[in-house]
Design a protein around this motif. Structure first.
Motif, PDB file in Angstrom:
ATOM      1  N   ASP A 143       0.830  -1.206   0.000  1.00  0.00           N
ATOM      2  CA  ASP A 143       0.000   0.000   0.000  1.00  0.00           C
ATOM      3  C   ASP A 143       0.865   1.257   0.000  1.00  0.00           C
ATOM      4  N   ALA A 144       1.963   1.219   0.729  1.00  0.00           N
ATOM      5  CA  ALA A 144       2.886   2.353   0.731  1.00  0.00           C
ATOM      6  C   ALA A 144       3.482   2.564  -0.661  1.00  0.00           C
ATOM      7  N   ALA A 145       3.769   1.475  -1.372  1.00  0.00           N
ATOM      8  CA  ALA A 145       4.305   1.587  -2.739  1.00  0.00           C
ATOM      9  C   ALA A 145       3.266   2.222  -3.670  1.00  0.00           C
ATOM     10  N   PHE A 146       2.006   1.854  -3.497  1.00  0.00           N
ATOM     11  CA  PHE A 146       0.940   2.477  -4.283  1.00  0.00           C
ATOM     12  C   PHE A 146       0.954   3.986  -4.074  1.00  0.00           C
ATOM     13  N   TRP A 147       0.988   4.420  -2.802  1.00  0.00           N
ATOM     14  CA  TRP A 147       0.962   5.846  -2.510  1.00  0.00           C
ATOM     15  C   TRP A 147       2.239   6.550  -2.957  1.00  0.00           C
ATOM     16  N   ALA A 148       3.366   5.874  -2.873  1.00  0.00           N
ATOM     17  CA  ALA A 148       4.618   6.469  -3.348  1.00  0.00           C
ATOM     18  C   ALA A 148       4.511   6.787  -4.844  1.00  0.00           C
ATOM     19  N   ALA A 149       3.930   5.861  -5.609  1.00  0.00           N
ATOM     20  CA  ALA A 149       3.750   6.088  -7.048  1.00  0.00           C
ATOM     21  C   ALA A 149       2.738   7.212  -7.296  1.00  0.00           C
ATOM     22  N   GLU A 150       1.656   7.217  -6.527  1.00  0.00           N
ATOM     23  CA  GLU A 150       0.618   8.252  -6.671  1.00  0.00           C
ATOM     24  C   GLU A 150       1.148   9.647  -6.335  1.00  0.00           C
ATOM     25  N   LEU A 151       1.939   9.728  -5.287  1.00  0.00           N
ATOM     26  CA  LEU A 151       2.414  11.027  -4.799  1.00  0.00           C
ATOM     27  C   LEU A 151       3.770  11.431  -5.379  1.00  0.00           C
ATOM     28  N   GLY A 152       4.446  10.481  -6.033  1.00  0.00           N
ATOM     29  CA  GLY A 152       5.733  10.773  -6.638  1.00  0.00           C
ATOM     30  C   GLY A 152       6.835  11.056  -5.641  1.00  0.00           C
ATOM     31  N   ARG A 153       6.802  10.337  -4.507  1.00  0.00           N
ATOM     32  CA  ARG A 153       7.853  10.526  -3.503  1.00  0.00           C
ATOM     33  C   ARG A 153       8.013   9.253  -2.681  1.00  0.00           C
ATOM     34  N   ASP A 154       9.153   9.138  -2.057  1.00  0.00           N
ATOM     35  CA  ASP A 154       9.445   7.992  -1.208  1.00  0.00           C
ATOM     36  C   ASP A 154       8.611   8.081   0.072  1.00  0.00           C
ATOM     37  N   LEU A 155       8.079   6.942   0.494  1.00  0.00           N
ATOM     38  CA  LEU A 155       7.306   6.869   1.741  1.00  0.00           C
ATOM     39  C   LEU A 155       7.872   5.715   2.560  1.00  0.00           C
ATOM     40  N   PRO A 156       8.975   5.971   3.261  1.00  0.00           N
ATOM     41  CA  PRO A 156       9.662   4.917   4.002  1.00  0.00           C
ATOM     42  C   PRO A 156       8.825   4.418   5.176  1.00  0.00           C
ATOM     43  N   PRO A 157       9.234   3.307   5.776  1.00  0.00           N
ATOM     44  CA  PRO A 157       8.522   2.820   6.960  1.00  0.00           C
ATOM     45  C   PRO A 157       8.363   3.915   8.010  1.00  0.00           C
ATOM     46  N   GLY A 158       7.145   4.021   8.529  1.00  0.00           N
ATOM     47  CA  GLY A 158       6.809   5.036   9.511  1.00  0.00           C
ATOM     48  C   GLY A 158       6.136   6.255   8.905  1.00  0.00           C
ATOM     49  N   ALA A 159       6.193   6.416   7.591  1.00  0.00           N
ATOM     50  CA  ALA A 159       5.648   7.606   6.933  1.00  0.00           C
ATOM     51  C   ALA A 159       4.153   7.783   7.162  1.00  0.00           C
ATOM     52  N   PHE A 160       3.444   6.694   7.409  1.00  0.00           N
ATOM     53  CA  PHE A 160       2.002   6.767   7.649  1.00  0.00           C
ATOM     54  C   PHE A 160       1.684   6.772   9.145  1.00  0.00           C
ATOM     55  N   GLY A 161       2.711   6.893   9.954  1.00  0.00           N
ATOM     56  CA  GLY A 161       2.529   6.859  11.398  1.00  0.00           C
ATOM     57  C   GLY A 161       2.376   5.447  11.927  1.00  0.00           C
ATOM     58  N   GLU A 162       2.757   4.484  11.095  1.00  0.00           N
ATOM     59  CA  GLU A 162       2.588   3.076  11.490  1.00  0.00           C
ATOM     60  C   GLU A 162       3.716   2.594  12.383  1.00  0.00           C
ATOM     61  N   ASN A 163       3.379   1.618  13.214  1.00  0.00           N
ATOM     62  CA  ASN A 163       4.374   0.937  14.041  1.00  0.00           C
ATOM     63  C   ASN A 163       4.969  -0.246  13.304  1.00  0.00           C
ATOM     64  N   LEU A 164       4.160  -0.899  12.488  1.00  0.00           N
ATOM     65  CA  LEU A 164       4.599  -2.100  11.780  1.00  0.00           C
ATOM     66  C   LEU A 164       4.422  -1.912  10.293  1.00  0.00           C
ATOM     67  N   ARG A 165       5.510  -1.982   9.535  1.00  0.00           N
ATOM     68  CA  ARG A 165       5.423  -2.009   8.067  1.00  0.00           C
ATOM     69  C   ARG A 165       5.525  -3.481   7.698  1.00  0.00           C
ATOM     70  N   THR A 166       4.486  -3.986   7.063  1.00  0.00           N
ATOM     71  CA  THR A 166       4.412  -5.410   6.705  1.00  0.00           C
ATOM     72  C   THR A 166       4.630  -5.599   5.216  1.00  0.00           C
ATOM     73  N   GLU A 167       4.878  -6.845   4.840  1.00  0.00           N
ATOM     74  CA  GLU A 167       4.963  -7.196   3.424  1.00  0.00           C
ATOM     75  C   GLU A 167       4.442  -8.613   3.259  1.00  0.00           C
ATOM     76  N   GLY A 168       3.651  -8.813   2.203  1.00  0.00           N
ATOM     77  CA  GLY A 168       3.170 -10.157   1.890  1.00  0.00           C
ATOM     78  C   GLY A 168       1.872 -10.555   2.563  1.00  0.00           C
ATOM     79  N   ILE A 169       1.228  -9.628   3.261  1.00  0.00           N
ATOM     80  CA  ILE A 169      -0.060  -9.897   3.897  1.00  0.00           C
ATOM     81  C   ILE A 169      -0.992  -8.735   3.585  1.00  0.00           C
TER      82      ILE A 169
END
Length: 181
Positions: free
Chosen positions: A66-92
């Motif tokens: 989901d972060a990759a989707f928004w990075a493409a939409e917004l044209g900028r990097d959104l590293p872990p924590g950018a959404f205020g999240e505690n856990l950045r997951t992958e594959g679920i």
């Protein structure tokens, strides 16, 4: 296999134009193992405890996909924590998780999906003036909101730890269904 990309805790508090006057949305990845207790990741805080934190919102998970989707939409990097999240997951697919679903993270920590994140004006301001206007509606419309989690079993977790769905209550609504409900 589903896994943690990062565990994030508050980096620093920031002044905010909202009613609380400060925000703890600035989360950054932590190196190594992080203790997880009933109220979430060690060293993390919430500035607005009326709307964030507590036992039913101890952790917030957001998917790398989901972060990759928004990075493409917004044209900028959104590293872990950018959404205020505690856990950045992958594959679920965290938005398809069912309310009451239990995940084991690493060897011992167990968490339960409790509710979808409800985007707010603080989140919009955090995303910046280039996206702030209309951000809450735009973010919600995409259905990529992520879940809040209750900690059922404490322990330590770290980036790279596997995420295993331990139980999934049949017929329970998904995070996205509750958000859109």
């Amino acid at each position: 296999m589903p896994h943690l990309v990062a565990v994030c805790v508050v980096h620093q508090l920031h002044a905010d134009a909202g009613t609380v006057g400060t925000t703890a949305i600035d989360k950054r990845p932590v190196e190594g193992a992080v203790k997880v207790g009933p109220y979430g990741a060690y060293a993390d805080v919430q500035a607005d405890r009326k709307h964030h934190g507590g036992l039913d919102q101890a952790l917030y998970a957001y998917a790398a996909e989901d972060a990759a989707f928004w990075a493409a939409e917004l044209g900028r990097d959104l590293p872990p924590g950018a959404f205020g999240e505690n856990l950045r997951t992958e594959g679920i697919d965290v938005n398809a998780a069912r309310i009451g679903e239990v995940w084991r993270i690493g060897e011992a920590v167990e968490v339960q999906v409790t509710a979808p994140r409800r985007p707010c004006a603080t989140f919009a301001r955090w995303m910046g003036p280039d996206v702030e206007r209309g951000w809450v509606k735009r973010f919600g419309a995409q259905g990529r909101v992520g879940p809040y989690l209750r900690v059922l079993r404490t322990g330590v977790i770290a980036a790279g730890d596997p995420i295993v769905v331990v139980s999934r209550p049949a017929g329970a609504p998904t995070v996205l269904e509750v958000f859109r409900g």
